[in-house]
Motif scaffolding. Structure first.
Motif, PDB file in Angstrom:
ATOM      1  N   LEU A  83      12.772 -18.540 -24.658  1.00 45.57           N
ATOM      2  CA  LEU A  83      13.982 -17.739 -24.520  1.00 45.57           C
ATOM      3  C   LEU A  83      13.690 -16.621 -23.525  1.00 45.57           C
ATOM      4  O   LEU A  83      12.905 -15.714 -23.818  1.00 45.57           O
ATOM      5  N   LEU A  84      14.286 -16.716 -22.363  1.00 47.31           N
ATOM      6  CA  LEU A  84      14.061 -15.730 -21.311  1.00 47.31           C
ATOM      7  C   LEU A  84      14.909 -14.504 -21.605  1.00 47.31           C
ATOM      8  O   LEU A  84      16.138 -14.532 -21.522  1.00 47.31           O
ATOM      9  N   ASP A  85      14.237 -13.408 -21.948  1.00 43.94           N
ATOM     10  CA  ASP A  85      14.913 -12.200 -22.428  1.00 43.94           C
ATOM     11  C   ASP A  85      15.498 -11.376 -21.274  1.00 43.94           C
ATOM     12  O   ASP A  85      15.185 -11.591 -20.100  1.00 43.94           O
ATOM     13  N   SER A  86      16.359 -10.419 -21.651  1.00 46.65           N
ATOM     14  CA  SER A  86      16.980  -9.469 -20.708  1.00 46.65           C
ATOM     15  C   SER A  86      17.894 -10.150 -19.704  1.00 46.65           C
ATOM     16  O   SER A  86      18.029  -9.692 -18.563  1.00 46.65           O
ATOM     17  N   MET A  87      18.528 -11.245 -20.112  1.00 50.31           N
ATOM     18  CA  MET A  87      19.535 -11.904 -19.292  1.00 50.31           C
ATOM     19  C   MET A  87      20.916 -11.502 -19.813  1.00 50.31           C
ATOM     20  O   MET A  87      21.230 -11.743 -20.987  1.00 50.31           O
ATOM     21  N   THR A  88      21.705 -10.859 -18.996  1.00 47.93           N
ATOM     22  CA  THR A  88      22.994 -10.337 -19.437  1.00 47.93           C
ATOM     23  C   THR A  88      24.147 -11.167 -18.888  1.00 47.93           C
ATOM     24  O   THR A  88      24.022 -11.844 -17.854  1.00 47.93           O
ATOM     25  N   HIS A  89      25.263 -11.083 -19.587  1.00 43.06           N
ATOM     26  CA  HIS A  89      26.510 -11.714 -19.125  1.00 43.06           C
ATOM     27  C   HIS A  89      27.660 -10.797 -19.513  1.00 43.06           C
ATOM     28  O   HIS A  89      27.865 -10.509 -20.693  1.00 43.06           O
ATOM     29  N   GLU A  90      28.371 -10.308 -18.489  1.00 47.40           N
ATOM     30  CA  GLU A  90      29.511  -9.410 -18.695  1.00 47.40           C
ATOM     31  C   GLU A  90      29.129  -8.227 -19.594  1.00 47.40           C
ATOM     32  O   GLU A  90      29.863  -7.841 -20.500  1.00 47.40           O
ATOM     33  N   GLY A  91      27.926  -7.705 -19.342  1.00 54.70           N
ATOM     34  CA  GLY A  91      27.470  -6.527 -20.070  1.00 54.70           C
ATOM     35  C   GLY A  91      26.856  -6.803 -21.423  1.00 54.70           C
ATOM     36  O   GLY A  91      26.395  -5.873 -22.093  1.00 54.70           O
ATOM     37  N   ARG A  92      26.820  -8.069 -21.836  1.00 51.23           N
ATOM     38  CA  ARG A  92      26.248  -8.414 -23.141  1.00 51.23           C
ATOM     39  C   ARG A  92      24.820  -8.911 -22.964  1.00 51.23           C
ATOM     40  O   ARG A  92      24.526  -9.645 -22.035  1.00 51.23           O
ATOM     41  N   ALA A  93      23.959  -8.533 -23.905  1.00 52.41           N
ATOM     42  CA  ALA A  93      22.556  -8.936 -23.858  1.00 52.41           C
ATOM     43  C   ALA A  93      22.405 -10.360 -24.370  1.00 52.41           C
ATOM     44  O   ALA A  93      23.146 -10.808 -25.247  1.00 52.41           O
ATOM     45  N   GLY A  94      21.440 -11.070 -23.796  1.00 55.83           N
ATOM     46  CA  GLY A  94      21.216 -12.437 -24.246  1.00 55.83           C
ATOM     47  C   GLY A  94      19.962 -13.031 -23.649  1.00 55.83           C
ATOM     48  O   GLY A  94      19.104 -12.318 -23.105  1.00 55.83           O
ATOM     49  N   TYR A  95      19.882 -14.345 -23.739  1.00 56.99           N
ATOM     50  CA  TYR A  95      18.715 -15.087 -23.261  1.00 56.99           C
ATOM     51  C   TYR A  95      19.167 -16.255 -22.397  1.00 56.99           C
ATOM     52  O   TYR A  95      20.284 -16.771 -22.539  1.00 56.99           O
ATOM     53  N   HIS A  96      18.273 -16.702 -21.513  1.00 55.38           N
ATOM     54  CA  HIS A  96      18.383 -18.008 -20.893  1.00 55.38           C
ATOM     55  C   HIS A  96      17.450 -18.941 -21.651  1.00 55.38           C
ATOM     56  O   HIS A  96      16.295 -18.586 -21.936  1.00 55.38           O
ATOM     57  N   VAL A  97      17.947 -20.120 -21.979  1.00 56.03           N
ATOM     58  CA  VAL A  97      17.182 -21.073 -22.774  1.00 56.03           C
ATOM     59  C   VAL A  97      16.443 -22.032 -21.847  1.00 56.03           C
ATOM     60  O   VAL A  97      17.062 -22.804 -21.113  1.00 56.03           O
ATOM     61  N   LEU A  98      15.115 -21.962 -21.866  1.00 50.10           N
ATOM     62  CA  LEU A  98      14.269 -22.822 -21.041  1.00 50.10           C
ATOM     63  C   LEU A  98      13.674 -23.906 -21.931  1.00 50.10           C
ATOM     64  O   LEU A  98      12.850 -23.623 -22.809  1.00 50.10           O
ATOM     65  N   THR A  99      14.111 -25.147 -21.695  1.00 48.85           N
ATOM     66  CA  THR A  99      13.685 -26.268 -22.526  1.00 48.85           C
ATOM     67  C   THR A  99      12.817 -27.225 -21.728  1.00 48.85           C
ATOM     68  O   THR A  99      13.239 -27.696 -20.661  1.00 48.85           O
ATOM     69  N   PRO A 100      11.596 -27.522 -22.194  1.00 54.36           N
ATOM     70  CA  PRO A 100      10.745 -28.485 -21.484  1.00 54.36           C
ATOM     71  C   PRO A 100      11.403 -29.868 -21.455  1.00 54.36           C
ATOM     72  O   PRO A 100      11.972 -30.326 -22.448  1.00 54.36           O
ATOM     73  N   PHE A 101      11.299 -30.511 -20.295  1.00 48.71           N
ATOM     74  CA  PHE A 101      11.868 -31.845 -20.101  1.00 48.71           C
ATOM     75  C   PHE A 101      10.821 -32.725 -19.445  1.00 48.71           C
ATOM     76  O   PHE A 101      10.216 -32.328 -18.447  1.00 48.71           O
ATOM     77  N   LYS A 102      10.601 -33.900 -20.002  1.00 43.58           N
ATOM     78  CA  LYS A 102       9.581 -34.816 -19.493  1.00 43.58           C
ATOM     79  C   LYS A 102      10.265 -36.004 -18.823  1.00 43.58           C
ATOM     80  O   LYS A 102      10.815 -36.883 -19.489  1.00 43.58           O
ATOM     81  N   PRO A 103      10.287 -36.039 -17.489  1.00 44.71           N
ATOM     82  CA  PRO A 103      10.877 -37.188 -16.806  1.00 44.71           C
ATOM     83  C   PRO A 103      10.055 -38.449 -17.048  1.00 44.71           C
ATOM     84  O   PRO A 103       8.842 -38.392 -17.286  1.00 44.71           O
TER      85      PRO A 103
END
Length: 241
Positions: A83-103
């Motif tokens: 969970l990538l912290d300090s990612m905001t959207h329209e002034g709201r605090a949140g996360y970007h979700v980084l999910t490992p993917f195996k091709p």
């Protein structure tokens, strides 16, 4: 009195070139930032019209193929997400979700950024980000991780998953994941399933903003020059009396 005025004039004309050079250099720096931003936006638009790769690109080609779309078949790993912290959207605090993917047919994992989720008011309560690990087709854009203006060091590893990370490097993520990772993320396309809020765009200020800042710095330099000229003229008149 004349001695004091002479000293003040000397100090003024010593400091004036230095301050003027500083203001002008700040203006030129902003113009360079505007040029860089223009190139990034142009690259983003150009890559939008190009066909997607059907395999991962090598780490050494990230700058050349940044924002290019990749479409690969593979599987998510739901049990080890970041969970990538300090990612905001329209002034709201949140996360970007980084999910490992195996091709398929790949020995390395790639982190898929599945989008933004809002953070709870209780930071101990993490969002639910589980995802089905069935085989699927994923399409996303190549991009780097966001970087802070000031690096504050790595966050502590709680040992739990998903791991909350604050502006990590890929080396840090790879160390915690304990398996090889591609050193770029894939920004999941809106048309792909199992994503969250996705409003992707280049993470740079519009060139017009930098040009506006440059105009401000050059304006300050102009005002300073006018003030020094006025002081000089006034001093000459005073000395002539």
């Amino acid at each position: 009195m004349r001695v004091e005025m002479t000293i003040n004039r000397a100090l003024l004309f010593i400091g004036f070139p230095l301050l003027l050079a500083l203001l002008c250099s700040l203006g030129m720096w902003q113009l360079n930032r505007a040029e860089q931003g223009e190139r990034i936006h142009q690259q983003y638009d150009e890559e939008s019209s190009r066909s997607a790769f059907t395999s991962l690109i090598p780490n050494g080609d990230i700058d050349e193929f940044r924002y290019r779309s990749i479409e690969v078949q593979g599987q998510y790993l739901s049990s080890k997400q970041f969970l990538l912290d300090s990612m905001t959207h329209e002034g709201r605090a949140g996360y970007h979700v980084l999910t490992p993917f195996k091709p398929m047919n790949s020995s390395e994992w790639v982190l898929v950024n599945r989008g933004w989720v809002e953070a709870s008011s209780d930071r101990e309560v993490l969002p639910q980000v589980l995802v089905d690990e069935a085989m699927r087709l994923v399409r996303g854009r190549v991009d780097l991780l966001p970087q802070p203006g000031l690096y504050l060091g790595e966050s502590a590893d709680s040992g739990l998953w998903p791991k909350v990370v604050l502006f990590p490097t890929f080396d840090t993520l790879e160390s915690r994941f304990e398996s090889p990772l591609m050193h770029y993320q894939l920004l999941l396309d809106d048309g792909s399933s199992d994503g969250f809020l996705r409003e992707w765009s280049p993470r740079v200020l519009p060139p017009e903003r930098h040009i506006g800042y440059a105009i401000q710095w050059f304006s300050f330099a102009g005002v300073l020059a006018i003030m020094v000229i006025a002081v000089n003229v006034r001093s000459r008149i005073s000395f002539g009396r």
